[in-house]
Design a protein around this motif. Structure first.
Motif, PDB file in Angstrom:
ATOM      1  N   GLU A 165       0.818  -1.231  -0.025  1.00 22.47           N
ATOM      2  CA  GLU A 165       0.001   0.006  -0.035  1.00 22.47           C
ATOM      3  C   GLU A 165       0.722   1.262  -0.015  1.00 22.47           C
ATOM      4  O   GLU A 165       1.556   1.280   0.779  1.00 22.47           O
ATOM      5  CB  GLU A 165      -1.070  -0.146   1.214  1.00 22.47           C
ATOM      6  CG  GLU A 165      -1.987  -1.217   1.260  1.00 22.47           C
ATOM      7  CD  GLU A 165      -1.223  -2.501   1.950  1.00 22.47           C
ATOM      8  OE1 GLU A 165      -2.126  -3.444   1.514  1.00 22.47           O
ATOM      9  OE2 GLU A 165      -0.452  -2.332   2.771  1.00 22.47           O
ATOM     10  N   GLY A 166       0.596   2.098  -0.998  1.00 22.03           N
ATOM     11  CA  GLY A 166       1.413   3.422  -0.984  1.00 22.03           C
ATOM     12  C   GLY A 166       0.916   4.488  -0.327  1.00 22.03           C
ATOM     13  O   GLY A 166       1.622   5.465  -0.325  1.00 22.03           O
ATOM     14  N   THR A 167      -0.303   4.322   0.005  1.00 20.88           N
ATOM     15  CA  THR A 167      -1.029   5.734   0.716  1.00 20.88           C
ATOM     16  C   THR A 167      -1.706   5.292   1.994  1.00 20.88           C
ATOM     17  O   THR A 167      -1.990   4.192   2.160  1.00 20.88           O
ATOM     18  CB  THR A 167      -1.832   6.402  -0.444  1.00 20.88           C
ATOM     19  OG1 THR A 167      -2.991   5.333  -0.659  1.00 20.88           O
ATOM     20  CG2 THR A 167      -1.415   6.509  -1.869  1.00 20.88           C
ATOM     21  N   LEU A 168      -2.073   6.116   2.516  1.00 16.96           N
ATOM     22  CA  LEU A 168      -2.468   5.949   3.957  1.00 16.96           C
ATOM     23  C   LEU A 168      -4.147   5.749   3.639  1.00 16.96           C
ATOM     24  O   LEU A 168      -4.486   4.792   4.093  1.00 16.96           O
ATOM     25  CB  LEU A 168      -2.629   7.476   4.698  1.00 16.96           C
ATOM     26  CG  LEU A 168      -1.649   7.715   5.644  1.00 16.96           C
ATOM     27  CD1 LEU A 168      -1.565   8.973   6.404  1.00 16.96           C
ATOM     28  CD2 LEU A 168      -1.271   6.689   6.572  1.00 16.96           C
ATOM     29  N   ARG A 169      -4.582   6.164   2.681  1.00 11.95           N
ATOM     30  CA  ARG A 169      -6.070   5.785   2.074  1.00 11.95           C
ATOM     31  C   ARG A 169      -6.316   4.128   1.801  1.00 11.95           C
ATOM     32  O   ARG A 169      -7.233   3.620   2.299  1.00 11.95           O
ATOM     33  CB  ARG A 169      -6.417   6.717   0.801  1.00 11.95           C
ATOM     34  CG  ARG A 169      -7.925   6.516   0.591  1.00 11.95           C
ATOM     35  CD  ARG A 169      -8.889   6.811   1.371  1.00 11.95           C
ATOM     36  NE  ARG A 169      -8.704   8.282   1.809  1.00 11.95           N
ATOM     37  CZ  ARG A 169      -9.354   8.811   2.736  1.00 11.95           C
ATOM     38  NH1 ARG A 169      -9.999   8.074   3.682  1.00 11.95           N
ATOM     39  NH2 ARG A 169      -9.152  10.193   3.022  1.00 11.95           N
ATOM     40  N   GLU A 170      -5.048   3.325   1.529  1.00  9.16           N
ATOM     41  CA  GLU A 170      -5.206   2.291   1.377  1.00  9.16           C
ATOM     42  C   GLU A 170      -4.662   1.210   2.423  1.00  9.16           C
ATOM     43  O   GLU A 170      -5.000   0.171   2.379  1.00  9.16           O
ATOM     44  CB  GLU A 170      -4.253   1.762   0.043  1.00  9.16           C
ATOM     45  CG  GLU A 170      -4.517   2.538  -1.103  1.00  9.16           C
ATOM     46  CD  GLU A 170      -3.340   2.418  -2.323  1.00  9.16           C
ATOM     47  OE1 GLU A 170      -3.316   1.330  -3.001  1.00  9.16           O
ATOM     48  OE2 GLU A 170      -2.189   3.163  -2.051  1.00  9.16           O
ATOM     49  N   SER A 171      -4.514   1.925   3.456  1.00  9.05           N
ATOM     50  CA  SER A 171      -3.597   1.118   4.517  1.00  9.05           C
ATOM     51  C   SER A 171      -4.566   0.665   5.623  1.00  9.05           C
ATOM     52  O   SER A 171      -5.577   1.247   6.202  1.00  9.05           O
ATOM     53  CB  SER A 171      -2.665   2.283   5.173  1.00  9.05           C
ATOM     54  OG  SER A 171      -1.591   2.645   4.282  1.00  9.05           O
ATOM     55  N   GLN A 197      -8.204   8.939   7.568  1.00  8.43           N
ATOM     56  CA  GLN A 197      -7.567   8.973   6.491  1.00  8.43           C
ATOM     57  C   GLN A 197      -7.071   7.624   5.881  1.00  8.43           C
ATOM     58  O   GLN A 197      -6.414   7.383   4.954  1.00  8.43           O
ATOM     59  CB  GLN A 197      -6.260   9.760   6.929  1.00  8.43           C
ATOM     60  CG  GLN A 197      -6.556  11.270   7.255  1.00  8.43           C
ATOM     61  CD  GLN A 197      -5.334  12.070   7.110  1.00  8.43           C
ATOM     62  OE1 GLN A 197      -4.893  12.263   5.972  1.00  8.43           O
ATOM     63  NE2 GLN A 197      -5.380  12.879   8.147  1.00  8.43           N
ATOM     64  N   SER A 220      -0.419  -2.576   7.164  1.00 12.88           N
ATOM     65  CA  SER A 220       0.414  -1.701   6.436  1.00 12.88           C
ATOM     66  C   SER A 220       1.240  -0.851   7.601  1.00 12.88           C
ATOM     67  O   SER A 220       2.475  -0.373   7.138  1.00 12.88           O
ATOM     68  CB  SER A 220      -0.381  -0.523   5.644  1.00 12.88           C
ATOM     69  OG  SER A 220      -1.536  -1.304   5.077  1.00 12.88           O
ATOM     70  N   MET A 268       4.354   4.228   2.640  1.00 17.18           N
ATOM     71  CA  MET A 268       3.590   5.110   3.297  1.00 17.18           C
ATOM     72  C   MET A 268       4.021   5.962   4.639  1.00 17.18           C
ATOM     73  O   MET A 268       3.215   6.630   5.264  1.00 17.18           O
ATOM     74  CB  MET A 268       2.076   4.956   3.435  1.00 17.18           C
ATOM     75  CG  MET A 268       1.663   3.577   4.296  1.00 17.18           C
ATOM     76  SD  MET A 268       2.365   2.918   5.661  1.00 17.18           S
ATOM     77  CE  MET A 268       0.984   3.834   6.579  1.00 17.18           C
ATOM     78  N   SER A 271       4.042   9.995   5.184  1.00 13.72           N
ATOM     79  CA  SER A 271       2.733  10.427   5.368  1.00 13.72           C
ATOM     80  C   SER A 271       2.267   9.900   6.793  1.00 13.72           C
ATOM     81  O   SER A 271       1.395  10.808   7.447  1.00 13.72           O
ATOM     82  CB  SER A 271       1.822  10.001   4.325  1.00 13.72           C
ATOM     83  OG  SER A 271       1.806   8.711   4.046  1.00 13.72           O
TER      84      SER A 271
END
Length: 283
Positions: A165-171, A197, A220, A268, A271
């Motif tokens: 997962e590259g973003t918080l949104r996906e985590s 988030q 994540s 991530m 962030s």
């Protein structure tokens, strides 16, 4: 324990073999005591529990290690007086030892007491302050997570890798609720900042297993305040050897003295830590 036959591919050092043997024997004994503990005491707070099983498992692990490595030093949770000051002092007194075993015999004692099957044995070996062996054993699932410095991390004999997962949104993140009442406020501030988030947040009750799950790609990231070396040392090596990142809440590199931790897949991490900082909880 079904994983021991798979371990020799990781490395031939006897340090690892002894750590695995200790975790397996202690974990199997702890499992037989589930629902059968006879004493329960409070340590630093009403959330900081200890039973005769914690003490018995630590004694078992210490005796096994000292049989093989009598000149090594040993830092176990149950051998240290309660409270953050005592924990920091105990580590300070021992962190320059050439070889230091760092042990949490039951990480997740509250879960163990309530019969909630999410607890673990955590064993690490540090050489001159650097963790070189990490073993976390979940006796309820018979899952053995192992790592050796520079040789990767493994579960079920298979090499682990962190999630992508590259973003918080996906985590999917995890946290814990500290036994130290003073740490509850910053932890809740971080929770409030991150919940909107991320995909979701879990709180299983064992920091060591949460770190192992980050290493295995099941989470994540993970953060918590007010932890000790025995909660984090083994897991820190699992995460880094799986390709992840471990820092303090402010983003500074991990060392044995860190008490407020952020661990992630690394993708991530910036962030993740940034949101905690924005919440004003870098402590």
């Amino acid at each position: 324990m079904n994983d021991q036959r798979d371990i020799p591919v990781i490395g031939g050092k006897s340090f690892m073999a002894v750590a695995i043997n200790c975790a397996a024997k202690a974990g199997e004994w702890i499992k037989t005591k589930l629902g059968k503990h006879t004493s329960l005491s409070l340590k630093y707070s009403a959330q900081d529990l200890v039973t005769e099983v914690d003490k018995g498992a630590e004694t078992m692990i210490r005796n096994l290690i000292m049989t093989h490595f009598p000149h090594h030093s040993f830092l176990g949770e149950e051998g240290v007086q309660p409270g953050p000051e005592a924990s920091m002092r105990a580590l300070h007194d021992m962190r320059d030892e050439e070889y230091l075993w760092i042990v949490d015999p039951v990480d997740g004692t509250t879960n163990f007491v309530h019969g909630f099957p999410f607890f673990s044995v955590s064993i690490a070996l540090a050489h001159k302050g650097e963790v070189i062996v990490g073993v976390i054993y979940d006796p309820m699932r018979d899952e053995l997570f192992v790592a050796e410095k520079g040789k990767g991390a493994y579960v079920h004999g298979q090499r682990m890798a962190v999630s992508q997962e590259g973003t918080l949104r996906e985590s999917l993140l995890a946290t814990g609720f500290p036994a130290d009442p003073q740490m509850l406020v910053p932890n809740m501030q971080g929770l409030q900042a991150l919940v909107p988030q991320v995909r979701n947040i879990r709180a299983g009750g064992s920091a060591a297993l949460h770190m192992a799950y980050v290493a295995a790609g099941r989470l994540s990231g993970f953060w918590e305040y007010g932890l000790n070396a025995w909660d984090l040392a083994a897991g820190s090596l699992l995460v880094t050897e799986s390709g992840g990142q471990v820092t303090d809440i402010a983003g500074e590199p991990y060392h044995l003295g860190i008490r407020h931790v952020a661990a992630s897949n690394g993708l991530m991490h910036d962030s993740f830590v940034s949101e905690l900082k924005k919440a004003g909880v870098q402590q």
